[in-house]
Each structure stands twice: as C-alpha cells, then as structure tokens.
Design a protein around this motif. Structure first.
Motif, PDB file in Angstrom:
ATOM      1  N   GLU A 179       0.827  -1.206   0.000  1.00  9.46           N
ATOM      2  CA  GLU A 179       0.000   0.000   0.000  1.00  9.46           C
ATOM      3  C   GLU A 179       0.861   1.256   0.000  1.00  9.46           C
ATOM      4  O   GLU A 179       0.553   2.226  -0.697  1.00  9.46           O
ATOM      5  N   LEU A 180       1.950   1.231   0.775  1.00 13.69           N
ATOM      6  CA  LEU A 180       2.866   2.375   0.811  1.00 13.69           C
ATOM      7  C   LEU A 180       3.506   2.588  -0.552  1.00 13.69           C
ATOM      8  O   LEU A 180       3.586   3.719  -1.039  1.00 13.69           O
ATOM      9  N   ARG A 181       3.955   1.526  -1.173  1.00 11.46           N
ATOM     10  CA  ARG A 181       4.579   1.619  -2.501  1.00 11.46           C
ATOM     11  C   ARG A 181       3.586   2.188  -3.506  1.00 11.46           C
ATOM     12  O   ARG A 181       3.931   3.045  -4.329  1.00 11.46           O
ATOM     13  N   LYS A 182       2.341   1.738  -3.446  1.00  6.95           N
ATOM     14  CA  LYS A 182       1.309   2.234  -4.360  1.00  6.95           C
ATOM     15  C   LYS A 182       1.074   3.730  -4.145  1.00  6.95           C
ATOM     16  O   LYS A 182       0.960   4.496  -5.107  1.00  6.95           O
ATOM     17  N   ALA A 183       1.023   4.165  -2.890  1.00  5.93           N
ATOM     18  CA  ALA A 183       0.812   5.581  -2.586  1.00  5.93           C
ATOM     19  C   ALA A 183       2.000   6.423  -3.057  1.00  5.93           C
ATOM     20  O   ALA A 183       1.818   7.530  -3.566  1.00  5.93           O
ATOM     21  N   GLN A 184       3.218   5.894  -2.906  1.00  5.96           N
ATOM     22  CA  GLN A 184       4.393   6.621  -3.361  1.00  5.96           C
ATOM     23  C   GLN A 184       4.390   6.777  -4.880  1.00  5.96           C
ATOM     24  O   GLN A 184       4.707   7.854  -5.404  1.00  5.96           O
ATOM     25  N   LEU A 185       4.028   5.725  -5.584  1.00  6.18           N
ATOM     26  CA  LEU A 185       3.954   5.801  -7.046  1.00  6.18           C
ATOM     27  C   LEU A 185       2.870   6.779  -7.494  1.00  6.18           C
ATOM     28  O   LEU A 185       3.044   7.535  -8.458  1.00  6.18           O
ATOM     29  N   HIS A 186       1.757   6.770  -6.794  1.00  6.91           N
ATOM     30  CA  HIS A 186       0.665   7.688  -7.107  1.00  6.91           C
ATOM     31  C   HIS A 186       1.128   9.132  -6.924  1.00  6.91           C
ATOM     32  O   HIS A 186       0.834  10.002  -7.756  1.00  6.91           O
ATOM     33  N   ASN A 187       1.865   9.391  -5.851  1.00  9.14           N
ATOM     34  CA  ASN A 187       2.387  10.714  -5.577  1.00  9.14           C
ATOM     35  C   ASN A 187       3.361  11.153  -6.671  1.00  9.14           C
ATOM     36  O   ASN A 187       3.309  12.289  -7.147  1.00  9.14           O
ATOM     37  N   LYS A 188       4.252  10.259  -7.101  1.00  9.97           N
ATOM     38  CA  LYS A 188       5.196  10.575  -8.174  1.00  9.97           C
ATOM     39  C   LYS A 188       4.459  10.885  -9.472  1.00  9.97           C
ATOM     40  O   LYS A 188       4.828  11.806 -10.203  1.00  9.97           O
ATOM     41  N   LEU A 189       3.412  10.123  -9.758  1.00  7.07           N
ATOM     42  CA  LEU A 189       2.637  10.334 -10.972  1.00  7.07           C
ATOM     43  C   LEU A 189       1.964  11.707 -10.956  1.00  7.07           C
ATOM     44  O   LEU A 189       2.018  12.451 -11.938  1.00  7.07           O
ATOM     45  N   LEU A 190       1.357  12.052  -9.835  1.00  7.60           N
ATOM     46  CA  LEU A 190       0.697  13.357  -9.730  1.00  7.60           C
ATOM     47  C   LEU A 190       1.696  14.509  -9.859  1.00  7.60           C
ATOM     48  O   LEU A 190       1.422  15.506 -10.539  1.00  7.60           O
ATOM     49  N   ASN A 191       2.868  14.360  -9.240  1.00  6.12           N
ATOM     50  CA  ASN A 191       3.894  15.395  -9.354  1.00  6.12           C
ATOM     51  C   ASN A 191       4.386  15.529 -10.790  1.00  6.12           C
ATOM     52  O   ASN A 191       4.611  16.645 -11.274  1.00  6.12           O
ATOM     53  N   ALA A 192       4.549  14.405 -11.483  1.00  4.97           N
ATOM     54  CA  ALA A 192       4.970  14.450 -12.884  1.00  4.97           C
ATOM     55  C   ALA A 192       3.918  15.138 -13.750  1.00  4.97           C
ATOM     56  O   ALA A 192       4.254  15.929 -14.642  1.00  4.97           O
ATOM     57  N   MET A 193       2.649  14.858 -13.481  1.00  2.00           N
ATOM     58  CA  MET A 193       1.569  15.498 -14.237  1.00  2.00           C
ATOM     59  C   MET A 193       1.571  17.008 -14.018  1.00  2.00           C
ATOM     60  O   MET A 193       1.384  17.784 -14.960  1.00  2.00           O
ATOM     61  N   ILE A 194       1.788  17.436 -12.785  1.00  2.00           N
ATOM     62  CA  ILE A 194       1.832  18.873 -12.487  1.00  2.00           C
ATOM     63  C   ILE A 194       3.036  19.515 -13.173  1.00  2.00           C
ATOM     64  O   ILE A 194       2.923  20.604 -13.750  1.00  2.00           O
ATOM     65  N   ASP A 195       4.192  18.829 -13.142  1.00  2.48           N
ATOM     66  CA  ASP A 195       5.384  19.359 -13.808  1.00  2.48           C
ATOM     67  C   ASP A 195       5.142  19.551 -15.300  1.00  2.48           C
ATOM     68  O   ASP A 195       5.497  20.588 -15.878  1.00  2.48           O
ATOM     69  N   ILE A 196       4.531  18.565 -15.925  1.00  2.00           N
ATOM     70  CA  ILE A 196       4.247  18.647 -17.364  1.00  2.00           C
ATOM     71  C   ILE A 196       3.272  19.776 -17.656  1.00  2.00           C
ATOM     72  O   ILE A 196       3.462  20.566 -18.589  1.00  2.00           O
ATOM     73  N   ALA A 197       2.223  19.889 -16.851  1.00  2.00           N
ATOM     74  CA  ALA A 197       1.227  20.947 -17.070  1.00  2.00           C
ATOM     75  C   ALA A 197       1.853  22.325 -16.880  1.00  2.00           C
ATOM     76  O   ALA A 197       1.580  23.252 -17.660  1.00  2.00           O
ATOM     77  N   GLU A 198       2.704  22.487 -15.865  1.00  2.00           N
ATOM     78  CA  GLU A 198       3.366  23.785 -15.647  1.00  2.00           C
ATOM     79  C   GLU A 198       4.276  24.136 -16.824  1.00  2.00           C
ATOM     80  O   GLU A 198       4.340  25.292 -17.240  1.00  2.00           O
ATOM     81  N   GLU A 199       4.960  23.129 -17.344  1.00  2.00           N
ATOM     82  CA  GLU A 199       5.872  23.364 -18.466  1.00  2.00           C
ATOM     83  C   GLU A 199       5.106  23.713 -19.740  1.00  2.00           C
ATOM     84  O   GLU A 199       5.454  24.658 -20.441  1.00  2.00           O
ATOM     85  N   GLN A 200       4.049  22.980 -20.027  1.00  2.00           N
ATOM     86  CA  GLN A 200       3.304  23.205 -21.263  1.00  2.00           C
ATOM     87  C   GLN A 200       2.466  24.476 -21.211  1.00  2.00           C
ATOM     88  O   GLN A 200       2.371  25.201 -22.190  1.00  2.00           O
TER      89      GLN A 200
END
Length: 90
Positions: free
Chosen positions: A36-57
């Motif tokens: 469950e912890l690993r899943k939450a960490q991956l989810h957090n990384k995914l959301l941060n990557a999405m925000i980074d991409i949106a800020e860049e674009q």
C-alpha cells in the motif's frame, strides 16, 4: 452442617470462535502495508509528474507558494500603499 451437598465446579463457558485480525500472520500484514505504501508513493510521483508537465506546457505556476501572500508580497504591498496614498491625495 453435615447435610451440605458438595459444590460442583462451574464449567468454563466456551469462547465463541470469531475470526480476528490478530489471527492473520504479522508478516503478511507488514507485506500488505508495504504494498500500500509503494502504491501511494507511485501515485504521488505520478501526480507530481503530471503537475510538472502541465506547468511546463501551460507556462503557469500550479503549485501553491509557501511564501506568505505569494511571490513578492513586499512589492505588492508597497505598490498598493502608493496607489492608496496617490488616490487620497487627489
């Protein structure tokens, strides 16, 4: 007092068999929590990557600033103060 009947020992009442969480092996529970912890960490990384991409674009700041009143709060207040003084002078 010699006519007393011998007391019978009370039989212990059997405990009902109920499935308890404690019966689950502890190592299994630890593995579940690690997954469950690993899943939450991956989810957090995914959301941060999405925000980074949106800020860049979109070239906008999406994340909340930790500074009080946003960036350059001192210059914003000084500008507002000058405008207020100027408006009062007119």
């Amino acid at each position: 007092m010699g006519n007393e009947l011998p007391r019978q020992k009370a039989k212990p009442t059997p405990k009902p068999k109920v499935a308890k969480e404690e019966e689950v092996p502890l190592s299994h529970e630890v593995k579940q929590l690690q997954l469950e912890l690993r899943k939450a960490q991956l989810h957090n990384k995914l959301l941060n990557a999405m925000i980074d991409i949106a800020e860049e674009q979109l070239q906008i700041d999406i994340r909340k600033s930790l500074a009080p009143n946003g960036r350059n709060s001192r210059t914003k207040r000084a500008t507002l103060y000058k405008r207020t003084l100027f408006a009062a002078w007119l």
